[in-house]
Design an enzyme around this catalytic site. Structure first.
Site, mmCIF file in Angstrom:
data_model
loop_
_atom_site.group_PDB
_atom_site.id
_atom_site.type_symbol
_atom_site.label_atom_id
_atom_site.label_comp_id
_atom_site.label_asym_id
_atom_site.label_seq_id
_atom_site.Cartn_x
_atom_site.Cartn_y
_atom_site.Cartn_z
ATOM 1 N N ASP A 219 37.349 43.382 44.815
ATOM 2 C CA ASP A 219 36.503 42.419 44.107
ATOM 3 C C ASP A 219 37.284 41.185 43.664
ATOM 4 O O ASP A 219 37.307 40.824 42.485
ATOM 5 C CB ASP A 219 35.863 43.112 42.895
ATOM 6 N N GLU A 469 42.568 51.690 42.404
ATOM 7 C CA GLU A 469 41.312 52.315 42.803
ATOM 8 C C GLU A 469 41.337 52.839 44.239
ATOM 9 O O GLU A 469 40.413 52.572 45.031
ATOM 10 C CB GLU A 469 40.143 51.354 42.580
ATOM 11 N N TYR A 522 33.857 51.524 33.665
ATOM 12 C CA TYR A 522 33.034 50.451 33.110
ATOM 13 C C TYR A 522 31.760 51.019 32.489
ATOM 14 O O TYR A 522 30.661 50.868 33.009
ATOM 15 C CB TYR A 522 32.725 49.424 34.201
ATOM 16 N N GLU A 558 41.374 49.688 32.904
ATOM 17 C CA GLU A 558 40.319 48.681 33.055
ATOM 18 C C GLU A 558 39.077 49.111 32.286
ATOM 19 O O GLU A 558 38.654 50.268 32.372
ATOM 20 C CB GLU A 558 39.937 48.466 34.528
#
Length: 670
Positions: A219, A469, A522, A558
């Site tokens: 991303d 990731e 998230y 994160e």
């Protein structure tokens, strides 16, 4: 030939046009069964010391405006076949001006932004006649993304694969001294399943027929070009090629030790009757000599500093980032001075166990960011003004660390972190790693070898991150990351190893090979979007589960939420500044509960500043999870985070509050 095969093969045919090279360029097909991976050797980097002037060395920058040509996407190897490097690019194609260093994508007003394949640069330069006298000349690139091919005066010099990392070559015999020279660079930005990072190339129909499309799962935007400075530098015929430094402190942190090892390149090093030796001098910040030693023919030794000023992170000591200067003098048997090289040294120790990470014997609680090298117009190009602004903001907000997500950052930024006491989790370019193969393993290991070789002497680097990731639920991930982690340890045993993991802990197969577990999640954004009542307990439960499974220190590497600056909504609603502030606050509650358990050692916001991504309907102009805008101005959450980080600094490290941390409201004393 299928497009993907053509593009894969061209990475090899430029330097070896045999059928065998074409075959080896194909990536391996993968199945659901585990792969049998072989732990093969990877090439070792040599040299690559940062270019510094001294009594024996000169440095000249080749930065500036270069000439630029894009290749036809359907014919990326035309320039090689037609030998564009043999003459000025303008003789083959019309050129446009292009700044170096910079990403080329956002410079023009046409669709160069989404170009896939090769582009070409060239420029002319002069070399003084004095450089022809008993010297060696080196050409060094700080970074070209992703793959580079370099010619000097039409002669091939070097090929390098791996963006964000430096490479160099000797050009002594290729230069015209006291005359004009020409440098030509071909840059290839194509990512496939065996590059690091990975991507895919496809050929799809468009209004004009067919077009080439680059896709990737990570991303952030795949900026390309000559991203960092280009230098010519001189060395003597026999010179200091490598300097490796490690440090130690006494238990009471009053005595410091600096261990140094030097490697030499040159004919004098091979002469039987010429025993080279090294004189090492260590100076403090005021320029006072505090230790010195003369080595024997082994070209290594130890310097002892008493009393010592250790290197401390920002806010953990009144004088953070203390650096000594190490001066290395290479001497011949008759004490003739052959070469001099100087570098900064921070004296500190690192240690870790199942509960803590310690620096100089003191437990560390990381409070920082994931970041990107990303800015308007210049993309990922080195910008010293932007770099200084970013470090000022890091210190303003009270951060003591950041992760180089998701690739190595510039050497200049590493030096700045050394000087300011900002700890770095240094990450290699492996992002969203999947489709594990033997070829991918070799390049993954090579990226780490180059990274560690470059950054091993930086006191700010306190941890290596071997991936971001990765698809660690895959059966093949177990053996793959065991090999990657063990290889990393073979290069450096002084720092712990981590990786930012996104799969659920019950599915992960990489954590057993790590020293510290970092996880990305998230809550209230990708999971349960908008539900602020589903954050705190989820974070607590997941961190506990990671620790219970692996019995290792845990970092939340994160968390965050996209936020459009200036959008305000009450009650808080996704994308608003109020929502980002609420998401942070709910995480803070979880972190404070977890810190009481002893093994939770850090919190990293995603992200420091807004950054560009590939075009998608989920991104309005890019990723907006920054606490600062892309122009480096604070959102509302930045002020909340500043209070949080300085409060932690006061409670954990006894630092003082800045005078402007709290705005005056009222005098409530009657």
């Amino acid at each position: 030939m299928h497009l993907r095969i053509r593009l894969t093969c061209r990475k090899y045919e430029i330097w070896a046009l045999s059928f065998f090279s074409l075959v080896t360029g194909l990536y391996v097909l993968h199945f659901s069964i585990a792969l049998i991976l072989v732990n093969k050797e990877v090439p070792s980097t040599r040299g690559m010391l940062y270019p510094r002037e001294s009594e024996t060395r000169e440095v000249r920058s080749l930065d500036g405006i270069w000439n630029f040509v894009r290749s036809d996407q359907a014919n990326p190897t035309q320039g090689v076949r037609d030998e564009w490097y043999a003459k000025e690019l303008s003789k083959s194609r019309p050129t446009i001006p292009m700044p170096v260093p910079a990403s080329y994508n956002d410079i023009t007003t046409d669709n160069l932004r989404d170009h896939v394949g090769t582009v070409w640069y060239d420029r002319k330069f002069f070399v003084p006649r004095s450089w022809a006298k008993d010297q060696r000349i080196w050409l060094r690139f700080g970074s070209v993304h992703y793959e580079a091919y370099v010619w000097i005066n039409g002669q091939k010099v070097v090929k390098h694969e791996m963006g964000h990392l430096p490479f160099e070559a000797e050009v002594t015999d290729l230069l015209n001294y006291g005359a004009e020279n020409r440098i030509t660079v071909m840059c290839d930005n194509a990512l496939i399943q065996t590059t690091v990072p990975q991507g895919r190339i496809t050929e799809v129909p468009n209004d004009g027929g067919m077009t080439i499309v680059q896709s990737y799962t990570f991303d952030f935007f795949n900026y390309a070009g000559i991203h960092r400075s280009v230098h010519l530098y001189t060395t003597p015929r026999t010179f200091i090629e490598e300097v490796e430094v490690t440090t130690n402190l006494s238990k009471d942190a009053t005595v410091g030790e600096v261990f140094y090892s030097v490697s030499v390149n040159g004919s004098a090093a091979n002469e039987a009757d010429n025993v080279l030796h090294v004189q090492a001098n260590l100076y403090d910040k005021e320029g006072k000599l505090v230790a010195n030693a003369t080595s024997d023919g082994k070209l290594g030794g130890k310097l002892q500093v008493n009393p010592v000023k250790p290197w401390w992170p920002y806010l953990m000591h009144p004088e953070p980032g203390y650096l000594y200067q190490l001066e290395i003098k290479l001497l011949a048997t008759n004490d003739e001075l052959l070469d001099v090289y100087r570098l900064k040294v921070g004296i500190r120790t690192l240690s870790w166990n199942s509960q803590q990470f310690l620096i100089n014997g003191k437990p560390v609680y990381f409070r920082g960011f994931g970041r990107h090298e990303d800015a308007d117009i210049r993309g990922k190009g080195l910008d010293n003004a932007l770099m200084v602004r970013d470090f000022n903001l890091l210190k303003w907000i009270g951060a003591n660390a950041y992760r180089t997500s998701h690739y190595p950052y510039s050497e200049e930024s590493m030096q700045f972190a050394d000087e300011h006491g900002i700890m770095i989790i240094d990450e290699c370019p492996s992002v969203d790693t999947e489709n594990y193969s033997q070829e991918l393993l070799g390049k993954h290991k090579s990226s780490l070898e180059q990274l560690i070789h470059r950054d091993r002497n930086h006191p700010s680097v306190v941890m290596w991150s071997i991936a971001n990731e990765p698809r660690t639920a895959s059966v093949s991930a177990d053996s793959y990351f065991e090999l990657v982690a063990n290889f990393t340890r073979s290069l450096d045993k002084t720092r712990p190893i981590t990786a930012a993991i996104a799969v659920p802990n019950t599915q992960d197969k990489a954590g057993r090979s790590l020293d510290i577990i970092s996880f990305n999640r998230y809550n209230a954004w990708y999971s349960n979007a908008g539900r602020l009542d589903m954050v705190t307990q989820n974070v607590i439960d997941e961190a506990i589960a990671w620790n219970k499974r692996y019995n290792k220190p845990i970092i939340m590497s994160e968390y965050g939420a996209d936020t459009l600056e200036g959008l305000h909504m009450q009650p808080a609603y996704v994308w608003s500044e109020e929502f980002q502030t609420e998401v942070f606050s709910r995480h803070f509650k979880a972190f404070d509960e977890l810190r009481k358990k002893g093994w939770f050692i850090g919190e990293f916001v995603w992200n420091f500043a807004d950054f560009k991504t590939a075009q998608t309907y989920t991104r309005v102009g890019g990723n907006k999870k920054g606490v600062f805008t892309r122009a480096r101005q604070p959102k509302a959450a930045a002020h909340l985070l500043r209070k949080r980080y300085f409060a932690l600094g006061r409670d954990l490290d006894q630092c003082s509050f800045p005078d402007d941390l709290f705005t005056y409201i009222a005098d409530l004393i009657s």
